[in-house]
Design a protein around this motif. Structure first.
Motif, PDB file in Angstrom:
ATOM      1  N   ARG A   1      38.296 152.417   2.835  1.00  0.00           N
ATOM      2  CA  ARG A   1      37.359 151.483   2.198  1.00  0.00           C
ATOM      3  C   ARG A   1      36.304 151.001   3.186  1.00  0.00           C
ATOM      4  O   ARG A   1      35.120 150.907   2.857  1.00  0.00           O
ATOM      5  N   CYS A   2      36.723 150.707   4.400  1.00  0.00           N
ATOM      6  CA  CYS A   2      35.755 150.254   5.400  1.00  0.00           C
ATOM      7  C   CYS A   2      34.839 151.392   5.833  1.00  0.00           C
ATOM      8  O   CYS A   2      33.655 151.160   6.102  1.00  0.00           O
ATOM      9  N   SER A   3      35.337 152.609   5.859  1.00  0.00           N
ATOM     10  CA  SER A   3      34.479 153.754   6.179  1.00  0.00           C
ATOM     11  C   SER A   3      33.402 153.939   5.119  1.00  0.00           C
ATOM     12  O   SER A   3      32.258 154.298   5.437  1.00  0.00           O
ATOM     13  N   SER A   4      33.723 153.675   3.848  1.00  0.00           N
ATOM     14  CA  SER A   4      32.697 153.797   2.805  1.00  0.00           C
ATOM     15  C   SER A   4      31.640 152.705   2.970  1.00  0.00           C
ATOM     16  O   SER A   4      30.452 152.948   2.733  1.00  0.00           O
ATOM     17  N   ILE A   5      32.048 151.523   3.410  1.00  0.00           N
ATOM     18  CA  ILE A   5      31.075 150.457   3.670  1.00  0.00           C
ATOM     19  C   ILE A   5      30.181 150.851   4.842  1.00  0.00           C
ATOM     20  O   ILE A   5      28.966 150.681   4.792  1.00  0.00           O
ATOM     21  N   LEU A   6      30.772 151.410   5.886  1.00  0.00           N
ATOM     22  CA  LEU A   6      29.982 151.841   7.048  1.00  0.00           C
ATOM     23  C   LEU A   6      28.982 152.926   6.669  1.00  0.00           C
ATOM     24  O   LEU A   6      27.823 152.890   7.105  1.00  0.00           O
ATOM     25  N   ALA A   7      29.409 153.882   5.853  1.00  0.00           N
ATOM     26  CA  ALA A   7      28.496 154.944   5.409  1.00  0.00           C
ATOM     27  C   ALA A   7      27.357 154.350   4.577  1.00  0.00           C
ATOM     28  O   ALA A   7      26.195 154.765   4.698  1.00  0.00           O
ATOM     29  N   PHE A   8      27.674 153.375   3.750  1.00  0.00           N
ATOM     30  CA  PHE A   8      26.645 152.718   2.941  1.00  0.00           C
ATOM     31  C   PHE A   8      25.656 151.976   3.841  1.00  0.00           C
ATOM     32  O   PHE A   8      24.446 152.025   3.613  1.00  0.00           O
ATOM     33  N   LEU A   9      26.159 151.301   4.871  1.00  0.00           N
ATOM     34  CA  LEU A   9      25.268 150.599   5.797  1.00  0.00           C
ATOM     35  C   LEU A   9      24.350 151.589   6.525  1.00  0.00           C
ATOM     36  O   LEU A   9      23.185 151.276   6.792  1.00  0.00           O
TER      37      LEU A   9
END
Length: 175
Positions: A85-93
């Protein structure tokens, strides 16, 4: 690289729903597992990420209770904050940083206090803008954004690092 994000806010879901959609704003919508916020279509925002996880922190008592119950090690499948989940947030950022049309990041969770505050705090540091985040934020989410695989090695029985490693040394289920 110069980031164009000039404003980052964290809001409650209700406050985010009251916001006027705009092409200059990216939104990270954090909800509980199995539920999505009734935001306007992604076409109305500059960018929209929906992610689901509980507002839970990894601490000694939670890990000890989990180990005592013999729960599985797959915290992500149980809806806890995790690497995926945090990796998807990082990719979005990364996407937000690369999009010249975006100047604002809105992050919401149910109450707008812990999960969204952790993401807003991390994003503000990354983009070099004020976050308005005080001392109340989900420290596990914030830590995972800095180091997404921070708990993976411990859960797999690999090299132990950080405060969770001290706990893992006492819990055979995590070895």
């Amino acid at each position: 690289m110069t980031h164009r994000i000039r404003r980052i806010v964290h809001l409650s879901e209700a406050a985010c729903l009251a916001e006027s959609p705009r092409a200059s704003a990216a939104v990270i919508s954090i909800t509980e597992p199995g539920r999505t916020a009734k935001l306007p279509s992604p076409d109305h925002w500059g960018a929209l990420l929906r992610v689901q996880f509980m507002d839970a922190e990894f601490d000694a008592s939670m890990l000890e209770r989990s180990a005592a119950r013999g729960d599985s090690k797959d915290l992500c499948a149980k809806g806890f904050p995790c690497r995926e989940r945090c990796s998807s947030i990082l990719a979005f950022l990364d996407h937000v940083a690369a999009n010249a049309a975006l100047s604002e990041l809105i992050v919401h969770c149910h109450a707008g206090q812990r999960r969204s505050a952790a993401v807003a705090k991390f994003a503000a540091e990354r983009f070099g803008v004020p976050s308005g985040v005080g001392e109340v934020y989900n420290r596990t989410v914030y830590a995972l954004l800095h180091e997404p695989d921070r708990f993976d090695q411990v859960l797999r029985g690999g090299p132990n690092t950080g405060w969770i490693a001290r706990l893992a040394g006492r819990m055979s289920v995590f070895k």
